[in-house]
Design a protein around this motif. Structure first.
Motif, PDB file in Angstrom:
ATOM      1  N   UNK A   1       0.491 -25.928  17.982  1.00 59.86           N
ATOM      2  CA  UNK A   1       0.613 -27.384  18.605  1.00 59.86           C
ATOM      3  C   UNK A   1      -0.906 -28.077  18.803  1.00 59.86           C
ATOM      4  N   UNK A   2      -1.525 -27.397  19.287  1.00 62.48           N
ATOM      5  CA  UNK A   2      -3.015 -27.733  19.517  1.00 62.48           C
ATOM      6  C   UNK A   2      -3.538 -28.232  18.229  1.00 62.48           C
TER       7      UNK A   2
ATOM      8  N   UNK B   1      -8.574 -11.121  31.891  1.00 57.84           N
ATOM      9  CA  UNK B   1      -9.192 -10.866  30.643  1.00 57.84           C
ATOM     10  C   UNK B   1      -8.765 -10.017  29.684  1.00 57.84           C
ATOM     11  N   UNK B   2      -7.365  -9.917  29.958  1.00 56.30           N
ATOM     12  CA  UNK B   2      -6.779  -9.068  28.724  1.00 56.30           C
ATOM     13  C   UNK B   2      -6.669  -9.656  27.352  1.00 56.30           C
ATOM     14  N   UNK B   3      -7.046  -8.973  26.487  1.00 59.41           N
ATOM     15  CA  UNK B   3      -7.244  -9.443  25.013  1.00 59.41           C
ATOM     16  C   UNK B   3      -5.633  -9.693  24.477  1.00 59.41           C
ATOM     17  N   UNK B   4      -4.828  -8.808  24.949  1.00 55.36           N
ATOM     18  CA  UNK B   4      -3.379  -8.882  24.291  1.00 55.36           C
ATOM     19  C   UNK B   4      -2.750 -10.160  24.867  1.00 55.36           C
ATOM     20  N   UNK B   5      -3.186 -10.436  26.366  1.00 51.04           N
ATOM     21  CA  UNK B   5      -2.544 -11.985  26.627  1.00 51.04           C
ATOM     22  C   UNK B   5      -3.060 -12.978  26.008  1.00 51.04           C
ATOM     23  N   UNK B   6      -4.416 -13.006  25.739  1.00 54.17           N
ATOM     24  CA  UNK B   6      -4.972 -13.927  25.109  1.00 54.17           C
ATOM     25  C   UNK B   6      -4.394 -14.217  23.673  1.00 54.17           C
ATOM     26  N   UNK B   7      -3.992 -13.117  23.027  1.00 48.34           N
ATOM     27  CA  UNK B   7      -3.479 -13.360  21.803  1.00 48.34           C
ATOM     28  C   UNK B   7      -2.053 -13.858  21.711  1.00 48.34           C
ATOM     29  N   UNK B   8      -1.261 -13.563  22.948  1.00 50.73           N
ATOM     30  CA  UNK B   8       0.144 -14.170  23.189  1.00 50.73           C
ATOM     31  C   UNK B   8      -0.195 -15.768  23.459  1.00 50.73           C
ATOM     32  N   UNK B   9      -1.067 -15.939  24.044  1.00 50.73           N
ATOM     33  CA  UNK B   9      -1.114 -17.376  24.567  1.00 50.73           C
ATOM     34  C   UNK B   9      -1.511 -18.190  23.159  1.00 50.73           C
ATOM     35  N   UNK B  10      -2.421 -17.811  22.817  1.00 49.06           N
ATOM     36  CA  UNK B  10      -3.021 -18.247  21.566  1.00 49.06           C
ATOM     37  C   UNK B  10      -1.832 -18.391  20.341  1.00 49.06           C
TER      38      UNK B  10
ATOM     39  N   UNK C   1      -9.634 -26.295  13.020  1.00 48.29           N
ATOM     40  CA  UNK C   1      -9.428 -25.312  13.467  1.00 48.29           C
ATOM     41  C   UNK C   1     -10.755 -24.862  14.481  1.00 48.29           C
ATOM     42  N   UNK C   2     -11.867 -25.374  14.039  1.00 47.43           N
ATOM     43  CA  UNK C   2     -12.993 -24.969  14.964  1.00 47.43           C
ATOM     44  C   UNK C   2     -12.924 -25.784  16.416  1.00 47.43           C
ATOM     45  N   UNK C   3     -12.245 -27.201  16.220  1.00 53.12           N
ATOM     46  CA  UNK C   3     -12.311 -27.619  17.560  1.00 53.12           C
ATOM     47  C   UNK C   3     -10.995 -26.998  18.365  1.00 53.12           C
ATOM     48  N   UNK C   4     -10.100 -26.513  17.688  1.00 54.97           N
ATOM     49  CA  UNK C   4      -9.011 -25.852  18.517  1.00 54.97           C
ATOM     50  C   UNK C   4      -9.657 -24.524  19.009  1.00 54.97           C
ATOM     51  N   UNK C   5     -10.584 -23.797  18.246  1.00 58.38           N
ATOM     52  CA  UNK C   5     -11.033 -22.482  18.830  1.00 58.38           C
ATOM     53  C   UNK C   5     -11.891 -22.887  20.008  1.00 58.38           C
TER      54      UNK C   5
ATOM     55  N   UNK D   1      -7.152 -21.236  12.269  1.00 57.82           N
ATOM     56  CA  UNK D   1      -8.124 -20.151  12.039  1.00 57.82           C
ATOM     57  C   UNK D   1      -9.177 -20.028  13.081  1.00 57.82           C
ATOM     58  N   UNK D   2      -9.395 -19.066  14.010  1.00 56.75           N
ATOM     59  CA  UNK D   2      -9.991 -18.671  14.947  1.00 56.75           C
ATOM     60  C   UNK D   2     -11.553 -18.532  14.498  1.00 56.75           C
ATOM     61  N   UNK D   3     -12.605 -19.269  15.259  1.00 58.75           N
ATOM     62  CA  UNK D   3     -13.732 -19.075  14.666  1.00 58.75           C
ATOM     63  C   UNK D   3     -14.380 -17.595  15.389  1.00 58.75           C
ATOM     64  N   UNK D   4     -15.452 -17.253  14.988  1.00 61.34           N
ATOM     65  CA  UNK D   4     -16.075 -16.119  15.307  1.00 61.34           C
ATOM     66  C   UNK D   4     -16.080 -15.629  16.664  1.00 61.34           C
ATOM     67  N   UNK D   5     -16.290 -16.744  17.593  1.00 62.36           N
ATOM     68  CA  UNK D   5     -16.383 -16.452  18.962  1.00 62.36           C
ATOM     69  C   UNK D   5     -15.055 -16.143  19.392  1.00 62.36           C
ATOM     70  N   UNK D   6     -14.037 -16.883  19.268  1.00 62.46           N
ATOM     71  CA  UNK D   6     -12.908 -16.743  19.696  1.00 62.46           C
ATOM     72  C   UNK D   6     -11.925 -15.620  19.124  1.00 62.46           C
TER      73      UNK D   6
END
Lengths: 207, 324
Positions: free
Chosen positions: A32-33, A17-26, A46-50, B46-51
Motif C-alpha cells: 500500500x505504501x 528489534x526482531x527481524x521477523x516482526x519487521x518482515x511481517x510488518x513490511x 521503492x527507494x522512498x518506501x524503503x 523492492x527494499x534498498x540495501x539498508x532496509x
C-alpha cells in the motif's frame, strides 16, 4: 491487516528489534505504501518506501497504539517523505529518463493478461495524474490505506472539513473524466477510454 | 453540470466502494477506479540495501536498564564488603600469637594517642604550647645588642639603628630587615606592616620598601615623611588601657613587662656603649674638619716622613777568603 489478532505480539517483537516482526510488518504495509508513492508519481517509489520503513522501524520503539494507529503513522511518514521529495526535486529539477519505473514489474506468463494489466494500471496512473496533489492524496489514502476522514486529516495536517471538501472535489473530477468514455468495468482495458498513459506524473518536476 | 444530488451520490458510492458494498447505479466507474487502484498496489516494493539488512538482521535496541541495586550508587572502590573485612581482621587477630597481639595492641594505642594529640584532646597540651611559645619569644636568647636607639612612633631613625651589635650608619634602605635583629618599627623607607617587635624572627622582611615614607609602628600610628601622604589609620584600636589612653608602650616597655626579661639592664648597657661610640664618632670628624686645617695637621702628624737610611754593612767576621 494481515497480522490479525497477533498484532500485539508482532508489534512488541518489532519494538525489540526482531527481524521477523519487521518482515511481517513490511509485507503487510509495503504494497500500500509503495502503491501510494507510485500513484503519486514518485520517481523512485521503492527507494522512498524503503526510507519510510527504515524510519518506521527505527522509531517503532516509541510507538504506542493499535493497528489502525500504526497504519496511520506509517502513512504519515510516507506522506512526509513524499512531500520532502517533491520539494527536493522542485529545487533541483531532474530529467526523467527511466520510464520503466512508472509501471510495476508484474510477473508474466500470459502476454495478453500482462498487456491488459499494464493498460489498466496506466489508466489509473493517468487519472491520478489528472488530479491535484491534495485531492489525490485524500482519495489514495482513503482507498489504499483504508483511513478514515479524520485519520487522513491527521496525516495531511488538514482539518476534517478541508479533507471532506478535497474528497468531494476529487470524486467530482473523477466522475467528469469517467463519464465521457463511459463507465469502465473492473479489468477493462484502458484502450476503450482513451490513449494509454505514457506521460510521467506532473509531480516530478521534470521538464 | 454537477448538482448537489450528484455530489451526494458520489459520496455514497465512494463509501460503498470503500466498505465493499454494492455501488448504486451510475457509479460503476468510481467502483472500477477504486478496484484498479487497489490492484495496482498489491506487490511490495523492492527494499534498498539498508532496509534489506534491517529486515535480515533486525535492530539492536538498547532495552537493558541499569539494575535497581546499582542505579544511583557510586562505584565501590573495593569489592569486599565492610562486614567481610571486619570479620577477616577479627579472625586474623584471634589466630595470631601473644606477641603479635601485644604488638598490635601497642600499635593501636600509639595510633590513638597520636590521633588524640593531633586533635588536641590530651590534657595539658595547651599549657605546653604556651611555654614553648614563651621560650621561643624570650629575648634573653637574642643577641645582647639588640636595639641601640629605640624611637617609637617617630618613624624616622635619624641616627641609624644598631643591628648586629655594631654601630652602622645605616638604615635599612629597602626596609628588608633580614638579619634577625630586633627592629624598632622605624624603618625609614619601608612599611612595618605588622608594627610589632619581631624579636629576631622577622626573617621575611615584611617591610616592602616600595611604599616609602609611610611607616606604621606597633601602635598603629602611621608616620610619614610626607605629611600630605598620610593615609587614614585603619589599624584597630589598641586593646590595652595604655593604648586607649594614648600612652604608647615602647619596645623597652614591652621588654620590661616580660617576667623574665633582663633586657632593661642590657638595653642600658647598649645605650651606654652606643653613646660612647657616638661620642667617638663625633669627636673624629670635628678634629678633621677642613676649615681649621686640622685634617692636614693630623695627616702631617700621622704621616711621619720616612728617612731612608742606608743599611749598615754587616760586620765581616770571616778570616780571609774575600778578595779586595
Amino acid at each position: 491487516m494481515a497480522t490479525g489478532p497477533a498484532f500485539d505480539d508482532v508489534l512488541a517483537a518489532a519494538q525489540t528489534g526482531a527481524a521477523w516482526a519487521f518482515e511481517v510488518l513490511y509485507r503487510d504495509l509495503s504494497p500500500a505504501v509503495t502503491g501510494y508513492l507510485r500513484l503519486h508519481g514518485a520517481p523512485d517509489p521503492d527507494d522512498l518506501a524503503s526510507e519510510t520503513f527504515l524510519a518506521v522501524f527505527r522509531g517503532l520503539a516509541g510507538f504506542s497504539g493499535d493497528e489502525d494507529g500504526l497504519r496511520s503513522w506509517v502513512f504519515t511518514i510516507a506522506h512526509r517523505r513524499l512531500v520532502d521529495d517533491w520539494r527536493r526535486r522542485s529545487r533541483r529539477p531532474q530529467l526523467a529518463d527511466d520510464a520503466d519505473d512508472v509501471l510495476p514489474e508484474t510477473p508474466g506468463g500470459d502476454v495478453e493478461d500482462d498487456v491488459l494489466t499494464r493498460l489498466g494500471t496506466e489508466t489509473v496512473h493517468r487519472m491520478c495524474a489528472g488530479l491535484p496533489a491534495d485531492q489525490r492524496s485524500v482519495l489514495l489514502l482513503r482507498v489504499l490505506a483504508d483511513l478514515t476522514v479524520e485519520q487522513v486529516a491527521a496525516v495531511m495536517g488538514r482539518s476534517v472539513g478541508a479533507v471532506k471538501a478535497l474528497q468531494r472535489r476529487g470524486l467530482r473530477r473523477l466522475r467528469a473524466e469517467l463519464e465521457p468514455a463511459g463507465t469502465p468495468r473492473t479489468g477493462e482495458t484502458a484502450g476503450t477510454t482513451g490513449a494509454p498513459l505514457s506521460a510521467r506524473p506532473a509531480m516530478t518536476g521534470a521538464r | 453540470m454537477t448538482t448537489p444530488a450528484d455530489v451526494r451520490t458520489d459520496g455514497e458510492a465512494f463509501a460503498a466502494c470503500l466498505a465493499g458494498r454494492p455501488v448504486p447505479a451510475g457509479a460503476q466507474g468510481l467502483a472500477a477506479f477504486t478496484d484498479a487502484v487497489r490492484a495496482s498496489a498489491t506487490e511490495p516494493g523492492r527494499p534498498n540495501a539498508a532496509l534489506a539488512e534491517l529486515l535480515a538482521t533486525g535492530l539492536l535496541v538498547p532495552t537493558q536498564e541499569p539494575s535497581r541495586g546499582t542505579a544511583g550508587r557510586p562505584a565501590r572502590t573495593s569489592r569486599k564488603r565492610p562486614h567481610v573485612l571486619i570479620s577477616t581482621l577479627t579472625a586474623k587477630f584471634v589466630a595470631a600469637g601473644a606477641v603479635a597481639k601485644a604488638a598490635a595492641a601497642g600499635g593501636v594505642v600509639a595510633v590513638a594517642l597520636t590521633g588524640a594529640a593531633t586533635a588536641g584532646a590530651l590534657p595539658g597540651q595547651e599549657d605546653t604550647a604556651v611555654v614553648e611559645s614563651s621560650d621561643a619569644a624570650d629575648v634573653s636568647d637574642a643577641p645582647e645588642d639588640t636595639t641601640a636607639d629605640e624611637t617609637t612612633g617617630t618613624g624616622a631613625d635619624t641616627d641609624g639603628t644598631v643591628t648586629d651589635g655594631t654601630v652602622t650608619d645605616g638604615t635599612d634602605p629597602n626596609g628588608t630587615d633580614t638579619d634577625g635583629t630586633v627592629t624598632d618599627g622605624t624603618d625609614p623607607n619601608g612599611t612595618d606592616t605588622d608594627g610589632t617587635v619581631t624579636d629576631g624572627t622577622d626573617a621575611g622582611g615584611t617591610g616592602t620598601g616600595d611604599t616609602a615614607d609611610v611607616v606604621a609602628d606597633e601602635d598603629g600610628d602611621v608616620v610619614s615623611g610626607d605629611p600630605a601622604t598620610v593615609p587614614p589609620v585603619t589599624e584597630p584600636a589598641p586593646e590595652s588601657p595604655e593604648g586607649a589612653e594614648g600612652g604608647k608602650p615602647t619596645d623597652e616597655q614591652k621588654f620590661d613587662r616580660h617576667p623574665e626579661n633582663p633586657g632593661r639592664a642590657a638595653s642600658a648597657e647598649a645605650h651606654q656603649r652606643n653613646a660612647e661610640r657616638k661620642a667617638e664618632r663625633a669627636v673624629q670628624p670635628e678634629a678633621g674638619t677642613p676649615e681649621d686645617g686640622g685634617t692636614e695637621e693630623v695627616l702631617e702628624a700621622e704621616q711621619v716622613p720616612v728617612v731612608e737610611q742606608p743599611a749598615a754593612p754587616a760586620p765581616h767576621t770571616g778570616k780571609g777568603n774575600s778578595k779586595k
